[in-house]
Design a protein around this motif. Sequence first.
Motif, PDB file in Angstrom:
ATOM      1  N   ALA A  50       0.817  -1.211   0.000  1.00 15.26           N
ATOM      2  CA  ALA A  50       0.000   0.000   0.000  1.00 15.26           C
ATOM      3  C   ALA A  50       0.849   1.257   0.000  1.00 15.26           C
ATOM      4  O   ALA A  50       0.344   2.339  -0.169  1.00 15.26           O
ATOM      5  CB  ALA A  50      -0.929   0.013   1.224  1.00 15.26           C
ATOM      6  N   GLU A  51       2.168   1.113   0.203  1.00 16.61           N
ATOM      7  CA  GLU A  51       3.029   2.277   0.253  1.00 16.61           C
ATOM      8  C   GLU A  51       3.147   2.883  -1.132  1.00 16.61           C
ATOM      9  O   GLU A  51       3.202   2.181  -2.142  1.00 16.61           O
ATOM     10  CB  GLU A  51       4.420   1.886   0.770  1.00 16.61           C
ATOM     11  CG  GLU A  51       4.412   1.379   2.202  1.00 16.61           C
ATOM     12  CD  GLU A  51       5.784   0.928   2.636  1.00 16.61           C
ATOM     13  OE1 GLU A  51       6.720   1.030   1.829  1.00 16.61           O
ATOM     14  OE2 GLU A  51       5.903   0.473   3.781  1.00 16.61           O
ATOM     15  N   PRO A  52       3.186   4.224  -1.238  1.00 13.66           N
ATOM     16  CA  PRO A  52       3.283   4.849  -2.545  1.00 13.66           C
ATOM     17  C   PRO A  52       4.639   4.597  -3.169  1.00 13.66           C
ATOM     18  O   PRO A  52       5.643   4.514  -2.489  1.00 13.66           O
ATOM     19  CB  PRO A  52       3.075   6.345  -2.235  1.00 13.66           C
ATOM     20  CG  PRO A  52       3.514   6.495  -0.820  1.00 13.66           C
ATOM     21  CD  PRO A  52       3.164   5.194  -0.142  1.00 13.66           C
ATOM     22  N   GLY A  53       4.647   4.439  -4.481  1.00  8.60           N
ATOM     23  CA  GLY A  53       5.907   4.266  -5.189  1.00  8.60           C
ATOM     24  C   GLY A  53       6.623   5.592  -5.339  1.00  8.60           C
ATOM     25  O   GLY A  53       6.093   6.658  -5.045  1.00  8.60           O
ATOM     26  N   ALA A  81      -1.859   6.006   3.372  1.00 13.14           N
ATOM     27  CA  ALA A  81      -2.231   5.951   4.786  1.00 13.14           C
ATOM     28  C   ALA A  81      -3.723   5.662   4.946  1.00 13.14           C
ATOM     29  O   ALA A  81      -4.131   4.869   5.802  1.00 13.14           O
ATOM     30  CB  ALA A  81      -1.868   7.267   5.473  1.00 13.14           C
ATOM     31  N   ASN A  82      -4.554   6.297   4.106  1.00 12.40           N
ATOM     32  CA  ASN A  82      -5.993   6.049   4.188  1.00 12.40           C
ATOM     33  C   ASN A  82      -6.334   4.610   3.815  1.00 12.40           C
ATOM     34  O   ASN A  82      -7.210   3.986   4.417  1.00 12.40           O
ATOM     35  CB  ASN A  82      -6.742   7.011   3.267  1.00 12.40           C
ATOM     36  CG  ASN A  82      -6.778   8.428   3.800  1.00 12.40           C
ATOM     37  OD1 ASN A  82      -6.587   8.635   4.999  1.00 12.40           O
ATOM     38  ND2 ASN A  82      -6.992   9.397   2.936  1.00 12.40           N
ATOM     39  N   ARG A  88      -7.956  -0.759   5.684  1.00 10.22           N
ATOM     40  CA  ARG A  88      -7.694  -2.185   5.834  1.00 10.22           C
ATOM     41  C   ARG A  88      -7.696  -2.584   7.307  1.00 10.22           C
ATOM     42  O   ARG A  88      -8.308  -3.578   7.696  1.00 10.22           O
ATOM     43  CB  ARG A  88      -6.345  -2.541   5.201  1.00 10.22           C
ATOM     44  CG  ARG A  88      -6.079  -4.040   5.178  1.00 10.22           C
ATOM     45  CD  ARG A  88      -4.643  -4.334   4.828  1.00 10.22           C
ATOM     46  NE  ARG A  88      -3.725  -3.861   5.858  1.00 10.22           N
ATOM     47  CZ  ARG A  88      -3.501  -4.487   7.005  1.00 10.22           C
ATOM     48  NH1 ARG A  88      -4.152  -5.608   7.293  1.00 10.22           N
ATOM     49  NH2 ARG A  88      -2.674  -4.000   7.888  1.00 10.22           N
ATOM     50  N   LEU A  89      -7.025  -1.785   8.137  1.00 11.64           N
ATOM     51  CA  LEU A  89      -7.003  -2.081   9.567  1.00 11.64           C
ATOM     52  C   LEU A  89      -8.398  -1.966  10.169  1.00 11.64           C
ATOM     53  O   LEU A  89      -8.802  -2.786  11.004  1.00 11.64           O
ATOM     54  CB  LEU A  89      -6.042  -1.128  10.281  1.00 11.64           C
ATOM     55  CG  LEU A  89      -4.551  -1.339   9.983  1.00 11.64           C
ATOM     56  CD1 LEU A  89      -3.729  -0.232  10.620  1.00 11.64           C
ATOM     57  CD2 LEU A  89      -4.080  -2.689  10.482  1.00 11.64           C
TER      58      LEU A  89
END
Length: 427
Positions: A11-14, A191-192, A197-198
Amino acid sequence: MGGVRAPDRRAEPGPVISVEQPLWRALTGYRVVTLGYAVALFALGYGDYGRPLIGAGYLAVLTAWTLLTLRRVTSAERCTTRFLALDLTMAVGGILLSSLADPAGRVGPTLPSIWVAGAVIAVAIKSGWRWAAFASALVGVANLMEDGHFSRSALHNVLLVCVASIAIGYVVEVARASERTLARALRIEAANRERERLARDIHDSVLQVLAMVQRRGTAIGGEAAELGRLAGEQEVALRALVTGRPPDGAAPPPRSEPGDAPADPGTAGSTGEARDPDELDLGALLTLASGGPGQPPDAGPRGRVTYAGPGCPVPLPAATARTVAAAVAAALDNVRRHATGPSGEPAAAWILLEDEPEEITVTVRDDGPGIPEGRLAAAEAEGRMGAALSIRGRMTELGGSARWISVPGQGTEVELRLPRQRKGARR
């Protein structure tokens, strides 16, 4: 009870591609080409120079400087302030030496010719339009001093370099600001996505347990009622945390609202097999969810579910199949919790799986009383994220969609669509 998974690093941005890099590459080529142009002009007009050795000596130094510093103009980090100052000195020095090499003024261009524009553009790309204006003014003054009588052509050349460098510097500053904004937006999006997901995992595990404790404690009474009250307060606080909304001291919301998902999404079927070991048959998973072959004896309320699908397997990547099955399980759990038939018995439900060339469609329909208009939006506003996260959130992560169709008194239909060309995307 399903546990909360570890953070999904995917999910981290590239990395954001820099728009400056093409400019640095173009500048490197420009310096080499214009160096060759300046040397060619000097060679063609060699006989017209009064002191050609001065020009030849300067161009030899300029050639060595340009070739030895090519790596300096490949990125902003390598193009230091000291280098830019020396580069401008080479440009201004060549302009002023032109009058010594050609005292009679028989040769038009200066010794470095249009190479000097590269030095000014390097300042523009590195430091922005303000320093570009200063550098171009410095080169312009040197050109006017070399020309002596401030001719129209000299003024034209000075203004051209000045306008071009300022424009490039301004564009670079705007591009840098856009890059920072884009990088910040990508971080917020990642982050969103992780927060959703959490929140979905917490909803499918911890919140379900807290709701059950509150219901059972209230029913038992005595000390258990106090325990139930505390569990309800913690549920409200946790819902506020995962949805980003302050609890505002509100009392625990009603326990039975549309959109809540089952405690363990994996019960939607985790043993369906396909021919590829990395794939699962979605039809097999949905058969288990409906209470078909392989369903454990305590399946209970899910026994009134009818499944219909293709006669052949519908293979999907394992994670994708499990996610779709979990969304279906959440929809079935809503039927079990909130829908009753005309005579008060639990509503019947039907699962229809359609395997089309472009997309896969799963429809979950029941014969319950339907969902009142605006109830799903109200439940989401209250922090009850079952429909938003357990169903729609899962499908959105896969690149699909979820749609609710409900008519009061005629039941509810949940339509899950997953495009085949994007299956497994954004997980």
